[in-house]
Write a protein that holds these residues in place. Structure first.
Motif, short mmCIF file in Angstrom:
data_model
loop_
_atom_site.label_atom_id
_atom_site.label_comp_id
_atom_site.label_asym_id
_atom_site.label_seq_id
_atom_site.Cartn_x
_atom_site.Cartn_y
_atom_site.Cartn_z
N SER A 64 0.84 -1.08 0.07
CA SER A 64 -0.12 0.03 -0.21
C SER A 64 0.46 0.54 0.34
O SER A 64 1.78 1.39 0.26
CB SER A 64 -0.74 -0.27 1.22
OG SER A 64 0.10 0.51 2.43
N GLU A 95 -2.93 -0.79 -8.55
CA GLU A 95 -4.06 -1.35 -8.23
C GLU A 95 -4.79 -1.94 -7.67
O GLU A 95 -4.61 -1.64 -6.16
CB GLU A 95 -4.28 -3.04 -9.20
CG GLU A 95 -3.25 -3.27 -10.10
CD GLU A 95 -2.32 -4.25 -10.40
OE1 GLU A 95 -1.86 -4.88 -11.54
OE2 GLU A 95 -1.88 -5.06 -9.19
N ARG A 96 -6.57 -1.87 -7.15
CA ARG A 96 -7.04 -2.05 -6.41
C ARG A 96 -6.88 -3.05 -5.57
O ARG A 96 -6.25 -3.86 -6.20
CB ARG A 96 -8.32 -2.93 -6.52
CG ARG A 96 -9.48 -1.46 -7.30
CD ARG A 96 -9.88 -0.33 -6.65
NE ARG A 96 -11.00 0.63 -6.75
CZ ARG A 96 -10.45 2.05 -6.94
NH1 ARG A 96 -9.92 2.19 -5.21
NH2 ARG A 96 -11.29 3.25 -7.14
N ASP A 97 -6.61 -3.28 -4.29
CA ASP A 97 -6.09 -4.30 -3.25
C ASP A 97 -6.92 -4.97 -3.27
O ASP A 97 -8.17 -5.23 -1.98
CB ASP A 97 -5.49 -3.96 -1.83
CG ASP A 97 -4.94 -4.84 -1.02
OD1 ASP A 97 -4.89 -6.24 -1.79
OD2 ASP A 97 -3.91 -4.11 -0.29
N ARG A 103 -12.73 -1.04 0.03
CA ARG A 103 -12.94 -1.67 -1.64
C ARG A 103 -11.74 -0.51 -2.21
O ARG A 103 -11.44 -0.91 -3.39
CB ARG A 103 -14.41 -1.27 -1.76
CG ARG A 103 -14.45 -3.21 -1.18
CD ARG A 103 -16.00 -2.99 -2.39
NE ARG A 103 -17.19 -1.49 -1.85
CZ ARG A 103 -18.08 -1.52 -2.39
NH1 ARG A 103 -18.45 -1.54 -3.68
NH2 ARG A 103 -18.99 -0.27 -1.92
N ARG A 104 -10.94 0.55 -1.80
CA ARG A 104 -10.72 2.22 -2.56
C ARG A 104 -9.73 1.50 -2.49
O ARG A 104 -8.75 2.54 -3.08
CB ARG A 104 -11.85 3.67 -1.88
CG ARG A 104 -12.84 3.73 -1.79
CD ARG A 104 -12.93 4.26 -1.01
NE ARG A 104 -13.25 4.42 0.17
CZ ARG A 104 -12.99 5.32 1.17
NH1 ARG A 104 -13.07 6.40 1.37
NH2 ARG A 104 -12.61 5.24 2.43
N ILE A 106 -5.18 0.65 -2.67
CA ILE A 106 -4.78 0.80 -3.77
C ILE A 106 -3.20 -0.28 -3.23
O ILE A 106 -3.38 0.22 -1.79
CB ILE A 106 -3.83 1.82 -4.03
CG1 ILE A 106 -5.49 2.72 -4.28
CG2 ILE A 106 -2.89 1.55 -4.82
CD1 ILE A 106 -6.47 2.09 -5.88
#
Length: 165
Positions: A64, A95-97, A103-104, A106
């Motif tokens: 992150s 990318e989305r993690d 859900r936001r 990264i």
């Protein structure tokens, strides 16, 4: 003065000189590696701090942005600019993690195809280190690796102490 006491004093002085020489060698190595990294950064049109962060991402990623900032000892706002430059240069992707509760969230990961450029630029140093390591036994290499791990841990502790004081 007895010869035993004299030899003990000589041994202590030799040990101090050896310790000082080792610390000086570590400082010299740190300076030389900094110069090497600066040359690599310049060849890749990156800032030195960008290269440092790219190394952290490549070794520990995906990360992150906040974890990367902590690992690099940088403010999160500074990290945004670094990540923007690395992404623009095609070194990383955001990318989305999928593992994060938010859900936001990264995750940042290195683009694997770009590693070849880095390996090429560091190939001279890597080859030289391979030659140097050939001169040592397995036991000596393990001892050196242990020393370097312990020195890194001491550096981590000293950094934390300074950051918290």
């Amino acid at each position: 003065m007895s010869s035993v006491a004299s030899s003990g004093g000589d041994a202590a002085r030799r040990r101090r000189r050896s310790t000082v020489a080792l610390k000086e060698s570590l400082r010299d190595l740190r300076n030389q590696l900094s110069l090497l990294n600066h040359q690599v950064s310049a060849r890749l049109a990156l800032k030195d701090v960008d290269l440092d962060c790219l190394e952290l991402i490549a070794r520990n990623g995906p990360l992150s942005p906040s974890a990367l900032a902590r690992g690099a000892g940088l403010h999160p706002a500074t990290m945004t600019g670094i990540l923007d430059r690395l992404q623009k240069g095609g070194w990383i992707v955001r990318e989305r993690d999928p593992d994060a509760a938010d859900r936001r969230a990264i995750a940042v990961r290195a683009v694997p195809g770009r590693n070849g450029e880095l390996f090429r630029l560091y190939s001279g140093m890597n080859a030289a280190l391979d030659e140097i390591c050939e001169e040592y036994s397995e036991a000596e290499l393990e001892l050196i690796a242990d020393f370097l791990r312990r020195a890194r841990s001491a550096g981590t502790a000293a950094t934390g102490d300074l950051a918290n004081s």
